[in-house]
Design a protein around this motif. Sequence first.
Motif, short mmCIF file in Angstrom:
data_model
loop_
_atom_site.label_atom_id
_atom_site.label_comp_id
_atom_site.label_asym_id
_atom_site.label_seq_id
_atom_site.Cartn_x
_atom_site.Cartn_y
_atom_site.Cartn_z
N ASP A 79 -42.24 -24.21 24.55
CA ASP A 79 -43.39 -24.64 23.76
C ASP A 79 -44.69 -24.58 24.56
OD1 ASP A 79 -41.75 -25.08 21.62
OD2 ASP A 79 -41.69 -27.27 21.81
N GLU A 80 -44.60 -24.81 25.87
CA GLU A 80 -45.80 -24.81 26.71
C GLU A 80 -46.18 -23.42 27.21
OE1 GLU A 80 -44.91 -27.52 29.86
OE2 GLU A 80 -45.24 -29.33 28.63
N SER A 81 -45.33 -22.45 26.99
CA SER A 81 -45.55 -21.11 27.54
C SER A 81 -46.30 -20.22 26.57
CB SER A 81 -44.20 -20.47 27.90
OG SER A 81 -43.49 -21.25 28.83
N GLU A 82 -47.11 -19.34 27.14
CA GLU A 82 -47.90 -18.39 26.33
C GLU A 82 -47.62 -16.94 26.70
OE1 GLU A 82 -51.91 -19.52 26.98
OE2 GLU A 82 -51.81 -21.31 25.72
N ARG A 83 -47.00 -16.72 27.87
CA ARG A 83 -46.74 -15.35 28.34
C ARG A 83 -45.32 -15.29 28.91
NH1 ARG A 83 -51.20 -17.02 30.59
NH2 ARG A 83 -50.34 -16.87 32.71
N ILE A 84 -44.35 -15.40 28.02
CA ILE A 84 -42.94 -15.40 28.44
C ILE A 84 -42.47 -13.97 28.65
CG2 ILE A 84 -40.60 -16.15 27.84
CD1 ILE A 84 -41.92 -18.08 25.80
N VAL A 85 -41.68 -13.76 29.69
CA VAL A 85 -40.97 -12.50 29.89
C VAL A 85 -39.48 -12.80 29.94
CG1 VAL A 85 -40.44 -10.67 31.54
CG2 VAL A 85 -42.81 -11.21 31.02
N PHE A 86 -38.71 -12.02 29.22
CA PHE A 86 -37.26 -12.15 29.21
C PHE A 86 -36.64 -11.04 30.05
CE2 PHE A 86 -38.80 -14.06 25.30
CZ PHE A 86 -38.12 -15.28 25.29
N PHE A 87 -35.69 -11.42 30.89
CA PHE A 87 -34.95 -10.45 31.70
C PHE A 87 -33.49 -10.59 31.30
CE2 PHE A 87 -32.68 -8.64 35.21
CZ PHE A 87 -33.52 -7.70 35.78
N GLN A 120 -28.49 -4.08 41.99
CA GLN A 120 -29.77 -3.64 42.52
C GLN A 120 -30.00 -2.17 42.16
OE1 GLN A 120 -31.82 -5.70 43.74
NE2 GLN A 120 -30.50 -7.47 44.18
N PRO A 121 -31.26 -1.72 42.10
CA PRO A 121 -32.46 -2.50 42.45
C PRO A 121 -33.02 -3.35 41.30
CG PRO A 121 -33.09 -0.27 41.94
CD PRO A 121 -31.59 -0.30 41.84
N ALA A 122 -32.41 -3.25 40.12
CA ALA A 122 -32.98 -3.92 38.95
C ALA A 122 -33.10 -5.42 39.15
CB ALA A 122 -32.12 -3.61 37.72
N ALA A 123 -32.04 -6.06 39.64
CA ALA A 123 -32.04 -7.52 39.75
C ALA A 123 -33.11 -8.02 40.70
CB ALA A 123 -30.66 -8.00 40.20
N GLY A 124 -33.42 -7.25 41.73
CA GLY A 124 -34.42 -7.67 42.70
C GLY A 124 -35.81 -7.79 42.13
N LEU A 125 -36.03 -7.23 40.93
CA LEU A 125 -37.36 -7.30 40.32
C LEU A 125 -37.79 -8.74 40.05
CD1 LEU A 125 -37.15 -4.37 37.73
CD2 LEU A 125 -38.54 -4.42 39.81
N VAL A 126 -36.84 -9.63 39.77
CA VAL A 126 -37.22 -10.99 39.40
C VAL A 126 -37.92 -11.73 40.54
CG1 VAL A 126 -35.33 -11.12 37.72
CG2 VAL A 126 -35.00 -12.02 40.03
N SER A 127 -37.73 -11.27 41.77
CA SER A 127 -38.39 -11.93 42.91
C SER A 127 -39.90 -11.75 42.87
CB SER A 127 -37.83 -11.40 44.23
OG SER A 127 -38.06 -10.01 44.36
N ASN A 128 -40.38 -10.85 42.00
CA ASN A 128 -41.82 -10.63 41.87
C ASN A 128 -42.49 -11.62 40.93
OD1 ASN A 128 -42.50 -7.84 43.29
ND2 ASN A 128 -40.54 -7.59 42.27
N PHE A 129 -41.70 -12.45 40.26
CA PHE A 129 -42.27 -13.45 39.35
C PHE A 129 -42.92 -14.58 40.16
CE2 PHE A 129 -41.54 -17.51 37.08
CZ PHE A 129 -42.46 -17.33 36.05
N GLN A 130 -44.17 -14.91 39.82
CA GLN A 130 -44.90 -15.97 40.50
C GLN A 130 -45.47 -17.00 39.54
OE1 GLN A 130 -45.00 -16.09 43.88
NE2 GLN A 130 -43.77 -14.20 43.94
#
Length: 244
Positions: free
Chosen positions: A13-21, A197-207
């Motif tokens: 509810d508080e989110s405005e820019r959700i990304v689903f992986f 990998q390498p797909a799963a490693g992408l989530v480490s870029n989320f800040q």
Amino acid sequence: MTDQITKLKTIIDESERIVFFTGAGVSVASGIPDFRSMGGLFDEISKDGYSPEYLLSRDYLNADPEGYINFTHKRLLMSDKAPNPVHEWIAQLEDEGRALGVITQNIDGLHSDAGSTNVDELHGTLNRFYCLNCDAEYTKEEVMEKTLKECERCGGPIRPDIVLYGEMLNQQTISRALNKLTSADTLVVLGTSLVVQPAAGLVSNFQGDHFVIINRDQTPYDNSADLVIHDDMVDVIKALNEQS
């Protein structure tokens, strides 16, 4: 699980820019087997006498195009599979302007079938086929309706637009996924062990602000997440919708 659902609802509810992986677990409820789980596609196709990795490799396609295409039609095309409530929930949030879209490891195309439009398919999709000789493009529906294995234009073999073992991920797809992750305020991981990998490693870029993992089994990123739910994701989404 009630407290976890309440926390999940607050985050969404508080989110405005959700990304689903998402990974294979998202499509299990649609009747598509997880490749690596017991009784999944890896167990099934290994009975053919080749390793699953070889049957899904560029080497096999190069060595025996006809055999590879026959394998694709026999094992990968699933005309009776439809999106489930998880796919539909994700598409709804995008339609409401609350989500930036989906990054998926899946090749089944069910996110697009559910109505999601901003889908980065890291490993390609079975919804598109193309000729190896002339690059003519075909939809999955065309291929299945005509049992099409050879190009109608030049007679060359037709392959699905998926990333095989021995092939590189599409760099434009990777770039779009990274842009989503660096722009998101919330990341929701669904149905993936986050080990491929390498797909799963992408989530480490989320800040962003909130990192949520919904998966039956533990993942290497559980300790980094704000909320981890080890439960059936269809049940989770149904419980979430009941609180809305």
